[in-house]
Write an enzyme that holds these catalytic residues in place. Structure first.
Site, mmCIF file in Angstrom:
data_model
loop_
_atom_site.group_PDB
_atom_site.id
_atom_site.type_symbol
_atom_site.label_atom_id
_atom_site.label_comp_id
_atom_site.label_asym_id
_atom_site.label_seq_id
_atom_site.Cartn_x
_atom_site.Cartn_y
_atom_site.Cartn_z
ATOM 1 N N LYS A 1 0.104 -11.705 -9.343
ATOM 2 C CA LYS A 1 -0.861 -11.296 -8.322
ATOM 3 C C LYS A 1 -1.260 -9.836 -8.496
ATOM 4 O O LYS A 1 -2.447 -9.500 -8.472
ATOM 5 C CB LYS A 1 -0.271 -11.517 -6.928
ATOM 6 C CG LYS A 1 -1.258 -11.215 -5.803
ATOM 7 C CD LYS A 1 -0.637 -11.428 -4.429
ATOM 8 C CE LYS A 1 0.257 -10.262 -4.061
ATOM 9 N NZ LYS A 1 0.727 -10.336 -2.646
ATOM 10 N N ASP B 1 -3.274 -14.168 -2.632
ATOM 11 C CA ASP B 1 -2.261 -13.705 -1.677
ATOM 12 C C ASP B 1 -2.225 -14.696 -0.509
ATOM 13 O O ASP B 1 -2.833 -15.773 -0.577
ATOM 14 C CB ASP B 1 -2.575 -12.287 -1.201
ATOM 15 C CG ASP B 1 -3.825 -12.217 -0.334
ATOM 16 O OD1 ASP B 1 -4.573 -13.219 -0.253
ATOM 17 O OD2 ASP B 1 -4.064 -11.156 0.276
#
Length: 213
Positions: free
Chosen positions: A120, A138
């Site tokens: 991420k 997320d």
């Protein structure tokens, strides 16, 4: 979600915010990288408060390394998990200096090799600092993708792969930020603001909230 609806979804988000970007404050790819590392399980607001004090004093890997772990902690001790994050940031700065001439690599594998950097974080840096058409999933993007039916999936990786397939090319660069901001301010976890959502008629979420009387 039908392709025509996907295109309409992103057209509406673009109309609301033609040039979306991260709410983390930074001046260089390095500062963005550190801010994203610090933002894990923390708010952007909290991270910004810390980096506003940190970066004027130490905004490069060399300067942060000179601070040392204990010196860095004094700037970031208001952020959750600051002990572990300080250790990772110092280790990351050392690797950047020793292996990348102090520069943030524009390479996924090299980014993910840095302490405290996962997929991420690497995606955020690649997209926001270097303009790569990636999507960092997320909790906000995961929620919006599943609720709307845009890219349903049981894991963040599954959602990411679906988004990369369904998001039209013209919207790919900014899709990451549009979806995060929509999840943060409209499609909120506990009580999504469906009555004021510009995507309500496209959304597949069955438990839409109603306007307060």
């Amino acid at each position: 979600m039908k392709r025509a609806d996907v295109e309409e979804l992103f057209r509406r988000l673009r109309e609301l915010d033609p040039k979306p970007t991260t709410e983390l404050e930074y001046d260089t790819p390095f500062q963005l990288l550190i801010a994203v590392i610090l933002s894990a399980q923390a708010t952007d607001v909290g991270v910004n408060k810390a980096t506003r004090k940190l970066y004027p004093k130490a905004g490069t890997p060399q300067a942060i390394l000179k601070l040392g772990e204990d010196g860095l902690k004094r700037y970031i001790n208001t952020i959750g998990l600051f002990n572990a994050k300080a250790k990772n940031v110092i280790a990351t700065c050392r690797i950047l200096i020793e292996q990348h001439d102090g520069e943030v690599p524009r390479d996924r594998a090299a980014l993910e090799a840095l302490p405290g950097v996962g997929r991420k974080t690497a995606n955020v840096v690649l997209n926001t600092a270097f303009g790569e058409p990636t999507i960092a999933v997320d909790t906000h993007i995961f929620r919006v993708s599943n609720r709307t039916g845009l890219a349903p999936g049981k894991t963040v990786h599954a959602v990411e792969q679906k988004l990369l397939k369904v998001v039209p090319k013209e919207f790919m660069q900014d899709a990451h930020h549009w979806l995060i901001l929509h999840g943060r301010y409209v499609c909120k976890a506990r009580k999504p603001d469906c009555p004021h959502c510009v995507l309500a008629d496209l959304c597949r979420f069955k438990s839409k909230t109603k306007a307060d009387a």
